[in-house]
Design a protein around this motif. Structure first.
Motif, PDB file in Angstrom:
ATOM      1  N   SER A  44      13.365  59.464  34.891  1.00  0.00           N
ATOM      2  CA  SER A  44      14.342  58.899  35.297  1.00  0.00           C
ATOM      3  C   SER A  44      14.087  58.196  36.675  1.00  0.00           C
ATOM      4  CB  SER A  44      15.525  59.843  35.628  1.00  0.00           C
ATOM      5  OG  SER A  44      16.739  59.415  36.009  1.00  0.00           O
ATOM      6  N   GLY A  45      14.753  56.865  36.636  1.00  0.00           N
ATOM      7  CA  GLY A  45      14.553  56.019  37.801  1.00  0.00           C
ATOM      8  C   GLY A  45      13.034  55.299  37.877  1.00  0.00           C
ATOM      9  N   CYS A  46      12.298  55.497  36.818  1.00  0.00           N
ATOM     10  CA  CYS A  46      11.152  54.881  36.865  1.00  0.00           C
ATOM     11  C   CYS A  46      11.061  53.221  36.659  1.00  0.00           C
ATOM     12  CB  CYS A  46      10.022  55.637  35.926  1.00  0.00           C
ATOM     13  SG  CYS A  46      10.271  55.049  34.020  1.00  0.00           S
ATOM     14  N   GLY A  47      11.959  52.928  36.053  1.00  0.00           N
ATOM     15  CA  GLY A  47      12.180  51.308  35.857  1.00  0.00           C
ATOM     16  C   GLY A  47      12.491  50.745  34.382  1.00  0.00           C
ATOM     17  N   LYS A  48      12.766  51.831  33.743  1.00  0.00           N
ATOM     18  CA  LYS A  48      13.055  51.250  32.110  1.00  0.00           C
ATOM     19  C   LYS A  48      14.174  50.321  32.126  1.00  0.00           C
ATOM     20  CE  LYS A  48      13.837  55.623  31.179  1.00  0.00           C
ATOM     21  NZ  LYS A  48      13.822  56.232  32.434  1.00  0.00           N
ATOM     22  N   SER A  49      15.150  50.536  32.580  1.00  0.00           N
ATOM     23  CA  SER A  49      16.252  49.551  32.559  1.00  0.00           C
ATOM     24  C   SER A  49      15.914  48.455  33.230  1.00  0.00           C
ATOM     25  CB  SER A  49      17.586  50.050  33.189  1.00  0.00           C
ATOM     26  OG  SER A  49      17.873  51.356  32.514  1.00  0.00           O
ATOM     27  N   THR A  50      15.096  48.190  34.208  1.00  0.00           N
ATOM     28  CA  THR A  50      14.559  46.937  34.914  1.00  0.00           C
ATOM     29  C   THR A  50      13.841  46.313  34.036  1.00  0.00           C
ATOM     30  OG1 THR A  50      14.582  48.343  36.738  1.00  0.00           O
ATOM     31  CG2 THR A  50      13.467  46.269  36.917  1.00  0.00           C
ATOM     32  N   GLN A  85      22.869  50.180  29.752  1.00  0.00           N
ATOM     33  CA  GLN A  85      23.051  51.612  29.626  1.00  0.00           C
ATOM     34  C   GLN A  85      24.499  52.116  29.622  1.00  0.00           C
ATOM     35  OE1 GLN A  85      20.242  53.121  32.451  1.00  0.00           O
ATOM     36  NE2 GLN A  85      20.512  55.195  31.855  1.00  0.00           N
ATOM     37  N   ARG A 131       7.588  55.706  39.407  1.00  0.00           N
ATOM     38  CA  ARG A 131       7.749  54.320  39.769  1.00  0.00           C
ATOM     39  C   ARG A 131       6.304  54.250  40.928  1.00  0.00           C
ATOM     40  NH1 ARG A 131      12.676  55.084  41.865  1.00  0.00           N
ATOM     41  NH2 ARG A 131      11.912  56.058  43.821  1.00  0.00           N
TER      42      ARG A 131
END
Ligand SMILES: Nc1ncnc2c1ncn2[C@@H]1O[C@H](COP(=O)(O)OP(=O)(O)OP(=O)(O)O)[C@@H](O)[C@H]1O
Ligand SMILES: [Mg+2]
Lengths: 253, 248
Positions: free
Chosen positions: B43-49, B84, B210
């Motif tokens: 979570s928060g690693c940058g997938k959505s980015t 998302q 990240r």
């Protein structure tokens, strides 16, 4: 019924009002209270019959002032909000003034407006516009910037134009705010008209109220107040009804 | 097979006033035509980015991204992007939400096609409901159908089933596979559910913490069409194991 959800169940409140009036009637008769102190409901009803024409005349004046003032204020508020939410510069110049303008109580401005514009319809409209415009403009401006930024991005992905984003996102998002502004403004409009009559007018419910007061016709005052209240409530209900037509999705909260 | 999307050395740093956050670092991903590719990562690693960059919502990045052989900086390729959050408009009915992309493009004469899709997506009978009145699974379907009508052969789906319960989720996965194959879509799919990734994908990329880069590429050899029985096969468990090890 959901139609009246904002003001609770109308059946119970109606019963409460009837009970209250009956107790009032009994109380004034039993204690033999002077009519100029507290008239019995029957005396007030009598006033409606004997001064019917007079009340109607004064009502029409105030209703005209209120409705016209409300509509003018509404148009003015919408224009200003649209400008403020479309042009950043415009907003940063005028928003502070808009807020500041509210720190001066309108009741101290009203006499001045009467000095400048006389005792006709115009000064009433000006006062109404001044009181109506603020809650609408504030809520609408607020509403127009309360849209979901992620939805805006999604629309941009669909190659939506600025106008489309406005029509399909910003405007619908603003409606809830807008209508709560309208409801506040409706109450203010009535108040504005009456206040403005007090600073100088020949007729209107405000004038009738002060005249009755001076001649100790308390029953007439009550009749006057009743009309003002009923008119305010009707205005509020009308706006709620229109709101219902526009905001169907909010039923579930 | 034709390459649809090629991401080379993608790096992205978010710069706020004083702090800066390196989110992606030298990321390489490739998608072929009609392929279903998943990205999984912490979570928060940058997938959505990554999806936001593809969709054109983040302009400021370094590296090369080509779609159909053209750099996305030059072209204005329109993806079918599903963010998302479900992002249905609460004031529009399900039907009105679905046809939003058509309204925006000014194409309204596709009633019949839309009706058929509504059936295929299991949304018939709910057209006139508001999003607040339908279930989570329905909302996701409506969201995916809206993405469909963006008329792109590449779909970018950001955790579309993230908020669903396990049972609905499995049903939706099977359904999604069926629909996507019938419509010949290329899909880049984000999930943090390992099983979901294996079941759906031709290829899974495992991303690191990240700043995200690819730490494992796994091709899934299951034939299509796929069915639920595969979930308990030995191969399936092996795939899961490989991904789990890569993530931990
Ligand atoms: N506009 C932004 N400005 C600054 N930081 C951002 C911005 N958008 C995202 N980030 C940060 O970048 C990192 C990656 O965000 P991203 O949404 O891509 O993660 P994710 O892998 O999709 O997470 P999740 O699995 O929770 O959805 C997060 O730490 C987030 O806080
Ligand atoms: Mg995400």
């Amino acid at each position: 019924m959901k139609r009246f959800r904002n003001i609770g169940n109308p059946l119970y409140s109606s019963i409460a009002v009837v009970v209250f009036i009956i107790i009032w009637e009994i109380f004034t008769r039993a204690r033999d209270i002077k009519e100029y102190i507290l008239p019995a409901p029957s005396a007030i009803l009598n006033e409606f019959i004997t001064s019917g024409d007079l009340l109607l005349h004064h009502s029409m004046v105030t209703i005209t002032e209120t409705v016209l003032g409300f509509i003018l204020g509404l148009v003015f508020a919408i224009l200003l909000s649209l400008l403020m939410s479309s042009f950043k510069l415009f907003r940063s110049i005028f928003y502070p003034f808009m807020i500041l303008s509210q720190t001066v109580p309108i009741i101290v401005i009203a006499p001045l407006i009467t000095v400048w514009f006389g005792i006709g319809l115009i000064p009433k409209l000006i006062v109404c516009v001044l009181v109506v415009f603020f809650p609408i403009a504030l809520n609408l401006t607020e509403g127009l910037s309360s849209y979901d930024k992620d939805l805006e991005e999604l629309l941009m992905c669909m190659n939506a134009s600025k106008l489309q984003i406005f029509m399909k996102l910003k405007l619908p998002s603003a409606l809830v705010h807008f209508f709560s502004g309208l409801k506040i403004a409706a109450a203010y409009a009535v108040m504005g008209a009456i206040m403005s009559e007090w600073t100088g007018a020949e007729s209107g419910l405000g004038i009738f109220l002060t005249r009755s007061m001076k001649s100790f016709r308390t029953a007439a005052m009550f009749a006057d107040i009743a009309i003002i209240s009923i008119f305010s409530i009707l205005l509020f209900l009308l706006i709620s009804l229109i709101e219902k037509k526009f905001i169907k999705w909010n039923v579930k909260g | 097979m034709r390459t649809k999307i090629k991401i080379e050395n993608l790096s992205k740093t978010f710069k706020a006033k004083k702090k800066s956050l390196e989110v992606l670092k030298n990321l390489n991903i490739e998608l072929y035509e009609n392929q279903f590719v998943s990205l999984i990562g912490p979570s928060g690693c940058g997938k959505s980015t990554i999806l936001r960059i593809l969709a054109g919502l983040e302009k400021d990045f370094s590296g090369d991204i080509t779609v159909n052989g053209e750099s996305i900086k030059a072209s204005s390729f329109q993806f079918g992007y599903m963010p998302q959050k479900d992002l249905l408009m609460p004031w529009r009915t399900v039907y009105k939400n679905i046809i939003l992309p058509l309204e925006i493009n000014g194409t309204q004469d596709r009633k019949l096609e839309v009706e058929n899709l509504i059936k295929e997506f299991g949304l018939q009978g709910f057209e006139n409901f508001y999003p607040g009145e339908i279930s989570g699974g329905m909302k996701q379907r409506a969201g995916i159908l809206r993405t469909f009508l963006m008329d792109s052969d590449i779909m970018l789906l950001d955790e579309p089933f993230g908020a669903l319960d396990a049972i609905t989720r499995i049903k939706m996965q099977e359904w999604l596979l069926k629909v996507l194959i019938e419509h010949k879509k290329t899909v880049l799919f984000i999930t943090h559910d390992i099983e979901e990734a294996v079941f759906l994908s031709d290829r899974v990329y495992v991303l690191s913490d990240r700043p995200a880069h690819v730490i494992k590429t796994l091709d899934i050899g299951f034939p299509r069409p796929r069915n639920r029985e595969m979930l308990s096969s030995r191969e399936f468990l092996e795939y899961k194991d490989i991904l789990l090890k890569a993530l931990l």
